[in-house]
Design an enzyme around this catalytic site. Structure first.
Site, mmCIF file in Angstrom:
data_model
loop_
_atom_site.group_PDB
_atom_site.id
_atom_site.type_symbol
_atom_site.label_atom_id
_atom_site.label_comp_id
_atom_site.label_asym_id
_atom_site.label_seq_id
_atom_site.Cartn_x
_atom_site.Cartn_y
_atom_site.Cartn_z
ATOM 1 N N CYS A 1 0.815 -1.221 0.000
ATOM 2 C CA CYS A 1 0.000 0.000 0.000
ATOM 3 C C CYS A 1 0.849 1.273 0.000
ATOM 4 O O CYS A 1 0.318 2.371 0.108
ATOM 5 C CB CYS A 1 -0.941 0.015 1.209
ATOM 6 S SG CYS A 1 -2.113 -1.344 1.210
ATOM 7 N N HIS B 1 -12.812 11.831 -5.418
ATOM 8 C CA HIS B 1 -11.963 12.073 -6.584
ATOM 9 C C HIS B 1 -10.762 12.962 -6.275
ATOM 10 O O HIS B 1 -10.395 13.849 -7.051
ATOM 11 C CB HIS B 1 -12.780 12.631 -7.762
ATOM 12 C CG HIS B 1 -13.665 11.594 -8.361
ATOM 13 N ND1 HIS B 1 -14.893 11.276 -7.839
ATOM 14 C CD2 HIS B 1 -13.479 10.781 -9.425
ATOM 15 C CE1 HIS B 1 -15.437 10.324 -8.569
ATOM 16 N NE2 HIS B 1 -14.602 9.994 -9.533
ATOM 17 N N GLU C 1 -13.302 -0.079 2.432
ATOM 18 C CA GLU C 1 -12.482 0.081 1.236
ATOM 19 C C GLU C 1 -13.022 -0.746 0.077
ATOM 20 O O GLU C 1 -12.403 -0.817 -0.967
ATOM 21 C CB GLU C 1 -11.053 -0.363 1.516
ATOM 22 C CG GLU C 1 -10.308 0.548 2.438
ATOM 23 C CD GLU C 1 -8.856 0.131 2.602
ATOM 24 O OE1 GLU C 1 -8.055 1.000 3.001
ATOM 25 O OE2 GLU C 1 -8.510 -1.029 2.353
#
Length: 171
Positions: free
Chosen positions: A26, A70, A159
């Site tokens: 990650c 976004h 997630e």
């Protein structure tokens, strides 16, 4: 009494990129399509005998989702992120937010990203755990302005389907 808000069905979602500096997989910029579930417990009260008005819960949570949607989520207080012209010990995060271009390094890799493409969060990580705490504390603070009957606010930031982290903020 407890109320529950399902993030998928209530459209409490956001898609963002993030990085967990130092993590084996990650540690690269990658993204998730997140959704946010909410649980609130309290006494029924007020004119309509509600624990809390669902409209308020969804409106406040959606506002946070919209702010993160976004964007690249950057944990300002991560020790492995070095910002150009910003001292975490001395400078205000608000000064960093005013920069048109953000310049930072993670593990020796340099990034220059327009500030409008980022959300600078006062967190050590942008993990599901830290994001759930961020949401729960913000939602609890906002709801406490109107409601004095709540025992706790719990938020689960997912997630994706099947994996998320929940944080409970006692009031």
């Amino acid at each position: 009494m407890k109320i529950l808000v399902n993030g998928i069905q209530s459209n409490l979602r956001f898609s963002s990129a993030h990085v967990i500096p130092g993590h084996e997989s990650c540690g690269y910029i990658h993204g998730h399509s997140y959704f946010v579930d909410i649980e609130i417990e309290g006494e029924r009260a007020g004119k309509f005998d509600f624990v809390v008005d669902f409209k308020d819960v969804k409106e406040y949570t959606k506002a946070i989702c919209d702010e993160l949607d976004h964007r690249l989520l950057i944990p300002v207080f991560n020790d492995l992120i070095e910002f150009k012209d910003f001292d975490k010990e001395k400078d205000s995060i608000f000064n960093l937010k005013k920069q048109h271009m953000l310049h930072f390094k993670i593990d020796g890799k340099g990034y220059s990203i327009p500030g409008v493409d980022c959300v600078l969060l006062p967190l050590p990580y942008t993990s599901a755990e830290e994001l759930s705490k961020f949401f729960a504390e913000a939602l609890a603070k906002k709801l406490s302005e109107t409601y004095d009957n709540l025992e706790y606010v719990a938020v689960c930031v997912n997630e994706g389907i099947g994996q998320g982290a929940e944080y409970r903020k006692d009031l």
